[in-house]
Design a protein around this motif. Sequence first.
Motif, short mmCIF file in Angstrom:
data_model
loop_
_atom_site.label_atom_id
_atom_site.label_comp_id
_atom_site.label_asym_id
_atom_site.label_seq_id
_atom_site.Cartn_x
_atom_site.Cartn_y
_atom_site.Cartn_z
N TRP A 64 0.77 -1.02 -0.02
CA TRP A 64 -0.01 0.06 0.06
C TRP A 64 0.92 1.01 -0.11
O TRP A 64 0.85 2.16 -1.02
N PRO A 92 -5.21 1.69 5.31
CA PRO A 92 -6.01 1.07 4.19
C PRO A 92 -7.47 0.93 4.61
O PRO A 92 -7.98 0.83 3.41
N TYR A 124 -7.96 -5.64 4.21
CA TYR A 124 -6.76 -5.54 3.84
C TYR A 124 -5.65 -6.44 4.44
O TYR A 124 -5.61 -6.75 5.63
#
Length: 493
Positions: A181, A194, A202
């Motif tokens: 990410w 996230p 996530y």
Amino acid sequence: MRRNTVSLLPALLLALTWNSTHAQNAADGSLPPNLLLIIADDLGVESLASYGIGSPTAVTPNLDRLAARGARFENFWAAPTCSPTRAQIVSGRYAFRTGVWSPIFEYADLLGLDESPIPPPEGSNKEINFSPLGLVPLGWRVTPEMRARGLPPGLPLSERALPAVLTGGDSNYVAGGFGKWHLNSDNNGYLDHPNVAGFSHYSGIPFGAPESFFSWYHNTNGTASVERGYADQRIVDDTVAWIREQDQSWFAWVGLANPHVPEHLPPTRYLSSDARNLDPDDLTPENTQPYFLARIEAMDTLIGQLLAGIPEEAMNRTYVFFVGDNGSVNWSDPPRPVPPDRAKGTIYQGGIHVPFIAAGPGIEPGSVESALAGVVDIFTTLIELSGADVREAVGDDRPIDSRSFAQILRGDPNAPRREFLYMESSFGGADSAAVRNDRYKLVRISGPDGERDELYDLLQDPYEERDLLDAGNDGVAQIHDALMSELLRLRAQ
């Protein structure tokens, strides 16, 4: 394990800011398409055979097949480093608006874990690690002392993030994030970011790269742990498992770790070429290219597993995007003709010219697209492909730099096209920006010694070896001024 928490209010407020046209899809019994975004880490165009630029290239049968059933973009730009590219994809806005100019460095000391992934498990293949500083120990991270001197912040919570936009309002979408990410920091929720950005689930790497591909820090919905195995296999397994659980349209973000450092030889089960015969112990700082290409091959094998793992009915209505997040890194000795000193981290073509392949409903198989486009444009393109109205979804209270190329993908001859393409960076002690049209590229670099401009003819000089401003050719001043005018106009908005 430690749970990191932050208020989910920004994402909840975003969900109330727009009414999507997705409801019509549900009303007529159809589902909007699935959206799969696969991001390779440190991969320039020179390393893929389908682009026909570099030599030698990696063996990538799955990406070759993806290009054969979809469109390959020839003029696609990313930021020179990873976090700025991801910020542009997620926000649809350039760094001078979001503040994400350079890589977001790691805060491993804040995880609160007693366990470390270093050293990796006994029997793991040899690994060599690099940073912008050069050769560093495996597992090297930013220290609290370095952080005290000031490091780049994460993506601001005020930005309307793509997962939240796609799943907001009356949307039929659910969003899952997997792998890298690299937009989280202590200013935006850290491990929770996230999920705050809109992912209902996530599972991935909390930092810019795994400490080791065989043992790494992991983040599952805000909970930190140490995991072992092979990092990209875990990312693909988690993605496939999540997709198979969905009974509605989905958006999946898949941030693969390869071919980012640490350099290593992947397990031979991912290799079908002569790379299987490489000796993992022959890897040295001076001998990285064969291992770099082997890791691209391993990445391709795992992309094949990912695509094969999606049920056929779901795949038939899935748009697949594959993109490199920036150019290949010089430590990996990427294939020529890209100059090693103009690779990742620079505003030159070796740092920002990346592969982009798209396949899905309505995209002409085997097409090659010359339109100017960049990672910032993925934002509005995915929103449009989802069936939503972009301005309705995003709002009109802020500039959006993203320009959808959905109509180009669908083969519309009247589709709007960019006249100019822009990119920027702040890395390695210098600020830089570039703007190009269909032929010429202007580079402006600002550093301790002041500003300098460079101008290149990308049709005649694709690797930027001849600065037209030095040559004094006729018409150069007019070309320079037109491109500079566009750069200044954009930055003034």
